[in-house]
Write a protein that holds these residues in place. Sequence first.
Motif, mmCIF file in Angstrom:
data_model
loop_
_atom_site.group_PDB
_atom_site.id
_atom_site.type_symbol
_atom_site.label_atom_id
_atom_site.label_comp_id
_atom_site.label_asym_id
_atom_site.label_seq_id
_atom_site.Cartn_x
_atom_site.Cartn_y
_atom_site.Cartn_z
ATOM 1 N N SER A 1 0.839 -1.205 0.000
ATOM 2 C CA SER A 1 0.000 0.000 0.000
ATOM 3 C C SER A 1 0.872 1.252 0.000
ATOM 4 O O SER A 1 0.479 2.279 -0.559
ATOM 5 C CB SER A 1 -1.013 0.000 1.144
ATOM 6 N N VAL B 1 1.539 2.015 -3.628
ATOM 7 C CA VAL B 1 0.404 2.667 -4.290
ATOM 8 C C VAL B 1 0.334 4.131 -3.872
ATOM 9 O O VAL B 1 0.231 5.037 -4.710
ATOM 10 C CB VAL B 1 -0.924 1.947 -3.948
ATOM 11 N N ALA B 2 0.431 4.375 -2.559
ATOM 12 C CA ALA B 2 0.314 5.744 -2.061
ATOM 13 C C ALA B 2 1.417 6.635 -2.640
ATOM 14 O O ALA B 2 1.163 7.780 -3.021
ATOM 15 C CB ALA B 2 0.382 5.734 -0.531
ATOM 16 N N SER B 3 2.621 6.104 -2.733
ATOM 17 C CA SER B 3 3.742 6.917 -3.214
ATOM 18 C C SER B 3 3.635 7.218 -4.701
ATOM 19 O O SER B 3 4.157 8.214 -5.182
ATOM 20 C CB SER B 3 5.070 6.195 -2.949
ATOM 21 N N ASN C 1 -1.283 7.393 -5.659
ATOM 22 C CA ASN C 1 -2.515 6.655 -5.323
ATOM 23 C C ASN C 1 -3.154 5.897 -6.472
ATOM 24 O O ASN C 1 -4.316 5.491 -6.373
ATOM 25 C CB ASN C 1 -3.550 7.585 -4.680
ATOM 26 N N THR C 2 -2.415 5.707 -7.544
ATOM 27 C CA THR C 2 -2.954 4.814 -8.589
ATOM 28 C C THR C 2 -1.816 4.120 -9.331
ATOM 29 O O THR C 2 -0.822 4.756 -9.694
ATOM 30 C CB THR C 2 -3.848 5.564 -9.602
ATOM 31 N N GLU D 1 -4.723 -3.979 -7.676
ATOM 32 C CA GLU D 1 -4.801 -2.562 -8.066
ATOM 33 C C GLU D 1 -4.667 -2.392 -9.582
ATOM 34 O O GLU D 1 -4.463 -1.289 -10.084
ATOM 35 C CB GLU D 1 -3.681 -1.765 -7.363
ATOM 36 N N TYR E 1 3.775 13.764 -1.719
ATOM 37 C CA TYR E 1 2.962 12.575 -1.968
ATOM 38 C C TYR E 1 3.284 11.419 -1.021
ATOM 39 O O TYR E 1 2.613 10.408 -1.052
ATOM 40 C CB TYR E 1 3.164 12.088 -3.413
ATOM 41 N N ALA F 1 0.685 9.181 1.522
ATOM 42 C CA ALA F 1 -0.613 9.864 1.380
ATOM 43 C C ALA F 1 -1.705 8.989 1.962
ATOM 44 O O ALA F 1 -1.575 7.792 2.016
ATOM 45 C CB ALA F 1 -0.894 10.109 -0.085
#
Length: 461
Positions: A312, A315-317, A320-321, A356, A458, A461
């Motif tokens: 996760s 993804v956050a870094s 977020n996608t 994801e 970022y 996040a």
Amino acid sequence: MTNILCIGAGYVGGSTMPVIASHCPEHRFVIVDINEARIAAWQSDQLPIYEPGLDEIVRQTRGKNLFFSTDVNRHIAEADIIFVSVNTPTKMFGKGAGRAADLQYWEKTARQILENSTSSKIVVEKSTLPVRTAEAMERILNSNSNGLHFDILSNPEFLAEGTAVRDMQNPDRILIGGRETESGQKAVEALVELYAQWVPRDRILTTNLWSSELSKLVANAFLAQRISSINAISALCEKTEADVNEVAYAIGRDERIGRYFLRASVGFGGSCFKKDILNLVYLCEHYGLPEVARYWEQVVTMNEYQEARFASNMVASMFNTIAGKRIALFGAAFKANTNDTRESPALEVCRALLEERADVVITDPYALENAGYDLGELAKRVTFEADPYVAANHAHAIAVLTEWSQYTQLDYQRIYNSMVKPAFIFDGRNLLDHKKLYEVGFNVYPIGKPPLTRLVSYNHA
Ligand code: NAD
Ligand code: UGA
């Protein structure tokens, strides 16, 4: 000459017996398995497992005093000592599902030994088993009506994959548990003699059966507990700008704590830590010790948290996608120097990234075939690529998930040039030179250390 049989030609049977055979040329060793393809591979030049140094020992002993076969029954009949190293996975059905050890392979083997024996034998538990399994084995084997006597010994294996040959050549200790009867002690002495061919006597420990069986589960639980402990601290380091490597070094210098097994990582994998701890948890529950069970269960929970946290954080870094983004996973094996991917954190991260909808490419020098097998249906959505440069080409991110030394030798400038910008490296093993990578232009996310990134806003996040 003693006829020694090993039932189960997997990682344990296949790496321990050749070493023992090489030190005991006067005895005859046979390794049998029901898996014909595996036995054929042991008889070929392409051994079924990758272990540094193993090819050479197998080449030296095979055909001389070491033989591989699928004829389990015949070799049981001929054997004086039988090592059993069949798999004992976590039970996936019925009582104890998801926790208890599945003893079906072990019990089938015991019955097969009984059916095919015409002489008394020593039966050695090499597989990892719940404490007091030997009691059930004694009951099965000694229930015969033809006067045969079976002595059951516990001789758990402590080797680690990737260093199996070295561990067998120079073990910290050999543990042998037996009954405190005259015949039990004679059996213990026979096994001590075998190991004493190359292991100093003071490293051969003898105990009662139950201590030996339990010590194996406890050893793995303690090792895994250290990793979960340092991984828990890695999460706190990331919040506080402490550096987990510095913390590990500082605490490890205390001799009472010791410096081994304090490498923070994306999580521990391998076929045994999780299964053996869950087995310990199940045993504690069975014996009415729920507090003890919960204590050990937390080691596994923390490991799952670390794997999930790593994915996760990726993804956050990455804003977020990661849907549709090519992500190269460097390493599939659960640790370096093995082709084993069982319970590998790399595959756990892979699953989370696929969830994801990332476009995942896995590279590994030895473990791609097993990774494909272990991912099952999901393998269809993954690209497998032996060349790390090709894997990283046009990728948004690299995640280092196995500590292969090869990955420290790559030309990261070349890799950076071929990637989509901003380019990310998530180092799940704290393997690479992070400062250098940052200077090349990467945004670098280690475990348990402040990230080196130009995208500060970022983070997390
Ligand atoms: P594995 O799955 O690699 O090998 C087990 C083998 O036993 C398989 O090839 C299987 O076909 C064979 N087998 C099963 N039933 C059989 C039967 N009735 N007759 C003949 N062969 C049969 O497993 P492994 O990794 O070698 O582990 C074996 C045991 O050793 C487990 O209990 C494990 O917990 C323990 N152990 C493993 C390691 C390790 O590093 N892998 C280290 C220490 C202890
Ligand atoms: C482990 C034990 O070390 C062996 O003694 C035992 O015999 C074996 O389990 C077993 O019963 O199967 P193994 O799983 O082969 O051996 O490998 P380890 O070196 O213990 O590593 C296990 C996992 O922990 C790997 O994923 C490794 O990368 C990880 N690890 C290890 C860390 O994350 N940090 C560390 O400091 C050490």
